[in-house]
Design a protein around this motif. Structure first.
Motif, PDB file in Angstrom:
ATOM      1  N   LYS A 232       0.718  -1.320   0.046  1.00 50.67           N
ATOM      2  CA  LYS A 232       0.199  -0.044   0.048  1.00 50.67           C
ATOM      3  C   LYS A 232       0.949   1.311  -0.030  1.00 50.67           C
ATOM      4  N   ILE A 233       0.397   2.404  -0.662  1.00 50.89           N
ATOM      5  CA  ILE A 233       1.018   3.543  -0.556  1.00 50.89           C
ATOM      6  C   ILE A 233       1.121   3.958   1.004  1.00 50.89           C
ATOM      7  N   ALA A 234       0.076   3.620   1.640  1.00 52.61           N
ATOM      8  CA  ALA A 234       0.146   4.130   3.136  1.00 52.61           C
ATOM      9  C   ALA A 234       1.350   3.402   3.774  1.00 52.61           C
ATOM     10  N   VAL A 235       1.787   2.351   3.734  1.00 52.04           N
ATOM     11  CA  VAL A 235       2.829   1.591   4.296  1.00 52.04           C
ATOM     12  C   VAL A 235       4.165   2.302   3.751  1.00 52.04           C
ATOM     13  N   ASN A 236       4.164   2.629   2.486  1.00 53.18           N
ATOM     14  CA  ASN A 236       5.277   3.148   1.757  1.00 53.18           C
ATOM     15  C   ASN A 236       5.745   4.412   2.366  1.00 53.18           C
ATOM     16  N   HIS A 237       4.417   5.071   2.519  1.00 52.79           N
ATOM     17  CA  HIS A 237       4.530   6.705   2.890  1.00 52.79           C
ATOM     18  C   HIS A 237       4.999   6.731   4.552  1.00 52.79           C
ATOM     19  N   LYS A 238       4.654   5.397   5.214  1.00 59.04           N
ATOM     20  CA  LYS A 238       5.084   5.429   6.436  1.00 59.04           C
ATOM     21  C   LYS A 238       6.667   5.308   6.453  1.00 59.04           C
ATOM     22  N   ASP A 239       7.294   4.242   5.647  1.00 55.14           N
ATOM     23  CA  ASP A 239       8.619   3.820   5.343  1.00 55.14           C
ATOM     24  C   ASP A 239       9.451   5.386   4.927  1.00 55.14           C
ATOM     25  N   ILE A 240       8.975   5.980   4.289  1.00 57.69           N
ATOM     26  CA  ILE A 240       9.741   7.162   3.610  1.00 57.69           C
ATOM     27  C   ILE A 240       9.733   8.173   4.599  1.00 57.69           C
ATOM     28  N   LYS A 241       8.598   8.253   5.655  1.00 64.00           N
ATOM     29  CA  LYS A 241       8.679   9.046   6.652  1.00 64.00           C
ATOM     30  C   LYS A 241       9.738   8.699   7.452  1.00 64.00           C
ATOM     31  N   ASN A 242       9.772   7.275   7.976  1.00 63.32           N
ATOM     32  CA  ASN A 242      11.192   6.795   8.562  1.00 63.32           C
ATOM     33  C   ASN A 242      12.448   7.396   8.172  1.00 63.32           C
ATOM     34  N   VAL A 243      12.498   6.888   6.819  1.00 66.29           N
ATOM     35  CA  VAL A 243      13.795   7.286   6.053  1.00 66.29           C
ATOM     36  C   VAL A 243      14.195   8.694   6.208  1.00 66.29           C
ATOM     37  N   LEU A 244      13.289   9.467   6.162  1.00 68.22           N
ATOM     38  CA  LEU A 244      13.496  11.066   6.370  1.00 68.22           C
ATOM     39  C   LEU A 244      13.805  11.483   7.909  1.00 68.22           C
ATOM     40  N   GLU A 245      13.130  10.800   8.882  1.00 66.95           N
ATOM     41  CA  GLU A 245      13.701  10.928  10.263  1.00 66.95           C
ATOM     42  C   GLU A 245      15.045  10.469  10.648  1.00 66.95           C
ATOM     43  N   THR A 246      15.224   9.259  10.113  1.00 66.91           N
ATOM     44  CA  THR A 246      16.555   8.832  10.220  1.00 66.91           C
ATOM     45  C   THR A 246      17.593   9.587   9.739  1.00 66.91           C
ATOM     46  N   ALA A 247      17.436   9.958   8.252  1.00 68.22           N
ATOM     47  CA  ALA A 247      18.471  11.055   7.408  1.00 68.22           C
ATOM     48  C   ALA A 247      18.541  12.378   8.319  1.00 68.22           C
ATOM     49  N   LYS A 248      17.323  12.740   8.975  1.00 67.50           N
ATOM     50  CA  LYS A 248      17.744  14.272   9.782  1.00 67.50           C
ATOM     51  C   LYS A 248      18.466  13.865  10.889  1.00 67.50           C
ATOM     52  N   ASP A 249      18.325  12.802  11.651  1.00 65.27           N
ATOM     53  CA  ASP A 249      19.191  12.647  12.865  1.00 65.27           C
ATOM     54  C   ASP A 249      20.556  12.416  12.487  1.00 65.27           C
ATOM     55  N   GLN A 250      20.913  11.697  11.274  1.00 67.14           N
ATOM     56  CA  GLN A 250      22.270  11.652  10.823  1.00 67.14           C
ATOM     57  C   GLN A 250      22.846  12.885   9.957  1.00 67.14           C
ATOM     58  N   LYS A 251      21.839  13.726   9.614  1.00 69.48           N
ATOM     59  CA  LYS A 251      22.455  14.826   8.804  1.00 69.48           C
ATOM     60  C   LYS A 251      22.733  14.380   7.422  1.00 69.48           C
ATOM     61  N   ILE A 252      21.803  13.606   6.756  1.00 67.37           N
ATOM     62  CA  ILE A 252      22.089  13.257   5.285  1.00 67.37           C
ATOM     63  C   ILE A 252      21.089  13.805   4.514  1.00 67.37           C
ATOM     64  N   PRO A 253      21.372  14.669   3.509  1.00 66.09           N
ATOM     65  CA  PRO A 253      20.451  15.211   2.696  1.00 66.09           C
ATOM     66  C   PRO A 253      19.954  14.189   1.560  1.00 66.09           C
ATOM     67  N   LEU A 254      18.589  14.159   1.504  1.00 70.34           N
ATOM     68  CA  LEU A 254      17.927  13.276   0.665  1.00 70.34           C
ATOM     69  C   LEU A 254      17.046  14.027  -0.305  1.00 70.34           C
ATOM     70  N   PRO A 255      17.250  14.658  -1.235  1.00 68.15           N
ATOM     71  CA  PRO A 255      16.273  15.795  -1.849  1.00 68.15           C
ATOM     72  C   PRO A 255      15.242  15.137  -2.554  1.00 68.15           C
ATOM     73  N   PHE A 256      15.657  14.104  -3.538  1.00 64.64           N
ATOM     74  CA  PHE A 256      14.409  13.427  -4.215  1.00 64.64           C
ATOM     75  C   PHE A 256      13.408  12.725  -3.358  1.00 64.64           C
ATOM     76  N   THR A 257      13.990  12.041  -2.108  1.00 59.06           N
ATOM     77  CA  THR A 257      13.170  11.118  -1.253  1.00 59.06           C
ATOM     78  C   THR A 257      12.220  12.279  -0.528  1.00 59.06           C
ATOM     79  N   ALA A 258      12.741  13.383  -0.272  1.00 60.06           N
ATOM     80  CA  ALA A 258      12.034  14.599   0.307  1.00 60.06           C
ATOM     81  C   ALA A 258      10.898  14.720  -0.526  1.00 60.06           C
ATOM     82  N   GLN A 259      10.975  15.142  -1.792  1.00 64.49           N
ATOM     83  CA  GLN A 259      10.093  15.380  -2.746  1.00 64.49           C
ATOM     84  C   GLN A 259       9.078  14.469  -3.049  1.00 64.49           C
ATOM     85  N   LEU A 260       9.447  13.068  -3.134  1.00 63.27           N
ATOM     86  CA  LEU A 260       8.538  12.001  -2.967  1.00 63.27           C
ATOM     87  C   LEU A 260       7.841  11.802  -1.831  1.00 63.27           C
ATOM     88  N   PHE A 261       8.156  12.136  -0.429  1.00 66.04           N
ATOM     89  CA  PHE A 261       7.301  12.302   0.593  1.00 66.04           C
ATOM     90  C   PHE A 261       6.140  13.322   0.341  1.00 66.04           C
TER      91      PHE A 261
END
Length: 297
Positions: A232-261
């Motif tokens: 489901k998009i809902a499950v993948n939406h949650k996963d991409i949110k987890n990606v961005l939260e982890t990236a924020k903690d680690q100071k990792i820029p993910l511009p394409f993933t942020a746009q996908l969110f």
């Protein structure tokens, strides 16, 4: 023979549990949905409470919607660790953050219970035919203990490293899969709007460098307008949110993933979250004012 617990009988979990059962494993299952439990009983699988699974099973597999539910099932009242007798290994196959996996590992270690984070990739079709890919994080010996069960449910399993590393691998997988679907979506909206036949373009490019398992799995669904969820998009939406939260903690820029969110946020507003993630194309279709389908449909 070790008694196996399995908790979470959703789109992915149900066929995974059935594959273990049909392989002859001594299994006890649970889900929050009484209708699912009644159906699974009719297929022969024995059902128990979470606490019963914790007491009676040596190894427990879980695949649940999010990290908060994982922790509640493990540590909450009536959970897997509620009784004095506890499982030897708990394997979480859910898609959660690395920090959530590491926290489970630390808390369980104090109780003398091993923890392995081993999320999967492949979606419902590979869950059904037993060809999922497992990415495991945890102690080498515990991963080896679980490997025969991974081989029943999947076609490959790789130990990535210590606790949390399986969850890191899964989030990386989700970046690649979902951005690939978005790229396929944008490309075929371009094809349709520019005036070519999407089916013929697909056949022309699938054998070249643009070809991929994502293209072959998702474009036929798009062309048939079949967004019945395997993931489901809902499950993948949650996963991409987890990606961005982890990236924020680690100071990792993910511009394409942020746009996908943000694309997924728009799909939430338009009521598409229960669609398969091939339904991401609907965002791009609305922008262009076209619908990608087989010619003549």
């Amino acid at each position: 023979m070790k008694k196996i617990g399995f908790i979470g009988l959703g789109i992915m979990g149900r066929p995974m549990a059935l594959n273990l059962y049909h392989a002859g494993e001594d299994i006890l299952v649970n889900d929050v949905d009484d209708g699912v439990l009644e159906s699974i009983k009719q297929q022969g699988l024995p059902v128990g409470t979470v606490s019963e699974i914790g007491r009676e099973c040596d190894l427990v597999f879980m695949i649940l919607p999010n990290g908060d539910i994982v922790k509640e099932v493990i540590f909450g009242e009536g959970g897997l660790t509620f009784s004095p007798k506890k499982p030897r290994i708990i394997c979480d196959m859910s898609s959660v953050t690395p920090d959530q996996s590491r926290d489970c590992h630390k808390r369980l270690e104090k109780m003398g219970v091993a923890f392995v984070d081993a999320p999967v990739s492949g979606g419902e079709p590979k869950a059904v035919d037993g060809t999922l890919s497992f990415m495991a994080g945890g102690d080498e010996q515990n991963c080896q203990t679980l490997k025969p069960y991974f081989e029943i449910m999947g076609s490959s399993s790789v130990r990535i490293g210590g606790p949390g590393s399986g969850s890191i691998a899964k989030l990386a997988n989700q970046i690649i899969v979902n951005l690939s679907i978005a790229a396929v979506s944008e490309a075929f909206v371009f094809v349709k709007k520019a005036g070519a036949d999407p089916e013929k373009v697909y056949q022309a490019i699938r054998g070249g460098l643009a070809g991929s398992e994502v293209l072959d799995a998702k474009l036929p669904m798009i062309l048939k307008r079949d967004f019945t969820p395997g993931g489901k998009i809902a499950v993948n939406h949650k996963d991409i949110k987890n990606v961005l939260e982890t990236a924020k903690d680690q100071k990792i820029p993910l511009p394409f993933t942020a746009q996908l969110f943000q694309v997924m946020q728009a799909l939430d507003v338009s009521g598409n979250m229960e669609d398969d993630h091939s339904g991401i194309i609907q965002y791009f279709e609305r922008l262009a004012g076209v619908e990608v389908s087989c010619e003549g449909e």
